[in-house]
Design an enzyme around this catalytic site. Structure first.
Site, PDB file in Angstrom:
ATOM      1  N   TYR A  32      41.256  87.649  43.852  1.00 37.64           N
ATOM      2  CA  TYR A  32      40.243  88.439  43.155  1.00 37.64           C
ATOM      3  C   TYR A  32      39.438  87.569  42.205  1.00 37.64           C
ATOM      4  CZ  TYR A  32      42.931  88.569  38.739  1.00 37.64           C
ATOM      5  OH  TYR A  32      43.567  88.235  37.568  1.00 37.64           O
ATOM      6  N   LYS A 152      43.758  82.571  42.152  1.00 38.04           N
ATOM      7  CA  LYS A 152      43.602  83.828  41.410  1.00 38.04           C
ATOM      8  C   LYS A 152      44.093  84.961  42.311  1.00 38.04           C
ATOM      9  CE  LYS A 152      40.364  85.906  38.093  1.00 38.04           C
ATOM     10  NZ  LYS A 152      41.324  86.042  37.016  1.00 38.04           N
ATOM     11  N   GLU A 184      48.829  78.274  29.587  1.00 38.15           N
ATOM     12  CA  GLU A 184      47.705  79.203  29.391  1.00 38.15           C
ATOM     13  C   GLU A 184      48.323  80.484  28.864  1.00 38.15           C
ATOM     14  OE1 GLU A 184      45.663  80.508  32.964  1.00 38.15           O
ATOM     15  OE2 GLU A 184      47.463  80.332  34.190  1.00 38.15           O
ATOM     16  N   LEU A 208      45.210  78.767  35.819  1.00 45.66           N
ATOM     17  CA  LEU A 208      43.942  79.185  36.399  1.00 45.66           C
ATOM     18  C   LEU A 208      42.804  78.415  35.727  1.00 45.66           C
ATOM     19  CD1 LEU A 208      42.808  81.369  38.415  1.00 45.66           C
ATOM     20  CD2 LEU A 208      41.959  82.465  36.335  1.00 45.66           C
TER      21      LEU A 208
HETATM   22  N1  PDD Z   1      41.742  86.935  33.891  1.00 41.98           N
HETATM   23  N2  PDD Z   1      44.149  82.554  33.057  1.00 41.98           N
HETATM   24  C1  PDD Z   1      44.548  83.683  33.663  1.00 41.98           C
HETATM   25  C2  PDD Z   1      45.959  83.799  34.119  1.00 41.98           C
HETATM   26  C3  PDD Z   1      43.634  84.744  33.866  1.00 41.98           C
HETATM   27  O1  PDD Z   1      44.041  85.860  34.486  1.00 41.98           O
HETATM   28  C4  PDD Z   1      42.301  84.600  33.399  1.00 41.98           C
HETATM   29  C5  PDD Z   1      41.276  85.679  33.563  1.00 41.98           C
HETATM   30  C6  PDD Z   1      41.935  83.400  32.760  1.00 41.98           C
HETATM   31  C7  PDD Z   1      40.523  83.140  32.255  1.00 41.98           C
HETATM   32  O2  PDD Z   1      39.634  82.922  33.307  1.00 41.98           O
HETATM   33  P1  PDD Z   1      38.083  83.299  33.177  1.00 41.98           P
HETATM   34  O3  PDD Z   1      37.594  82.620  31.977  1.00 41.98           O
HETATM   35  O4  PDD Z   1      37.496  82.788  34.433  1.00 41.98           O
HETATM   36  O5  PDD Z   1      37.985  84.816  33.037  1.00 41.98           O
HETATM   37  C8  PDD Z   1      42.883  82.401  32.613  1.00 41.98           C
HETATM   38  C9  PDD Z   1      40.836  88.008  34.240  1.00 41.98           C
HETATM   39  C10 PDD Z   1      39.780  88.284  33.205  1.00 41.98           C
HETATM   40  C11 PDD Z   1      41.642  89.231  34.631  1.00 41.98           C
HETATM   41  O6  PDD Z   1      42.637  89.047  35.304  1.00 41.98           O
HETATM   42  O7  PDD Z   1      41.240  90.354  34.308  1.00 41.98           O
END
Ligand code: PDD
Length: 292
Positions: A32, A152, A184, A208
């Site tokens: 996703y 992801k 993270e 991620l």
């Molecule tokens: N999550 N690390 C993890 C495990 C994440 O699920 C996310 C984002 C990030 C940050 O990535 P980005 O800056 O590209 O949003 C880091 C999304 C927002 C979610 O699962 O809803």
């Protein structure tokens, strides 16, 4: 009424149905993206589509759509849900691709199967101003996830359990520690400021690669804020002057309490203040169509 896109059709959310044999439902076999859109304009779309391709490659699933078609669908969903949003028309788009449904439940990939493509959008609220003035609480937890966190994947049970543990402790996020290093957080990336230098862990299979993270580093580079991509020990985290978490929905959020102890002087720090101004300026440029 929220409109969604499902396998070629635009539908009311309540009319959108997926087979109970879908491998997303049975195995969590899919990937996703979450993409913010400011004033109806997608934020860093090419970066998100590039990461989507990497995630699809990581689970050996062919991308069902071209980048151009992805953009058309995302724009159309945003447009159809326009009236649901406030005047600012900020929305968050969720897209998901699963391996599709087969007649038989079998762990290995079925032959001839069509991927399921699902997209919806929701209004994107400005982050809570109290969180920005006071910062949020976070806790540290062992990173119990698998070894391919750069994908992801929709298979988010460890992240769900970790985030719930944070919520149970009145904390906004769980910062994850693996082998003594900060990796993270359950749904965001982590930054630490030490002696004026912005630090964040280097990319790798264990985390991620956040799109917001990359923008923060780009802004630091452009505006000569000292930064380094480097391993961060649990000890460095606990001695940090500032801690931030970043994501598409949280933007750049200061963490001012960690495991019940105050971070720095307990308020969002000066380096965060500089970064959030740069970030807001970039966001406005996306809204005006001068940045992507
Ligand atoms: N999550 N690390 C993890 C495990 C994440 O699920 C996310 C984002 C990030 C940050 O990535 P980005 O800056 O590209 O949003 C880091 C999304 C927002 C979610 O699962 O809803």
């Amino acid at each position: 009424m929220t409109t969604v896109y499902l396998n070629g059709n635009y539908l009311a959310m309540e009319d959108a149905c997926v087979s109970v044999m879908d491998r997303g439902f049975l195995f969590g076999d899919g990937v996703y993206e979450v993409i913010p859109a400011y004033g109806g304009r997608l934020f860093r779309l090419s970066h998100h589509l590039h990461r989507l391709q990497n995630s699809l490659d990581g689970i050996r699933l062919t991308n069902p759509l071209s980048d151009c078609t992805w953009q058309e669908i995302l724009d159309e969903v945003l447009q159809r849900n326009r009236e649901q949003t406030s005047a600012s028309n900020d929305q968050s788009v969720y897209l998901q691709v699963t391996r599709g449904s087969a007649a038989k439940r079998d762990h290995s990939f079925p032959d001839r199967i069509t991927a399921t493509v699902f997209v919806f959008s929701t209004p994107l609220a400005e982050p809570d101003p109290v969180d920005k003035t006071q910062g949020v609480a976070a806790i540290t937890l062992d990173d119990i996830r698998w070894q391919h966190c750069a994908i992801k994947a929709i298979t988010l049970l460890p992240n769900v359990l970790l985030r719930q543990q944070a919520a149970d402790n009145n904390a906004a996020e769980a910062l994850l520690i693996r082998d003594g290093l900060v990796i993270e957080a359950s749904a965001s990336n982590v930054f630490v400021v030490r002696d004026g230098i912005i630090l964040t862990p280097p990319k790798g299979e264990q985390m991620l690669p956040g799109i917001t993270r990359d923008l923060v580093l780009e802004l630091a580079e452009q505006h000569a804020l000292p930064y380094a991509e480097t391993d961060i020990s649990e000890n460095t985290l606990r001695q940090a002057d500032e801690v931030w978490v970043t994501s598409s929905t949280k933007e750049v959020l200061p963490v001012t309490r960690l495991d019940g102890k105050v971070v720095g002087d307990g308020l969002p720090g000066p380096v965060w203040q500089s970064m959030i101004q740069l970030f807001r300026r970039y966001k406005e440029a996306v809204r005006n169509g001068t940045e992507k």
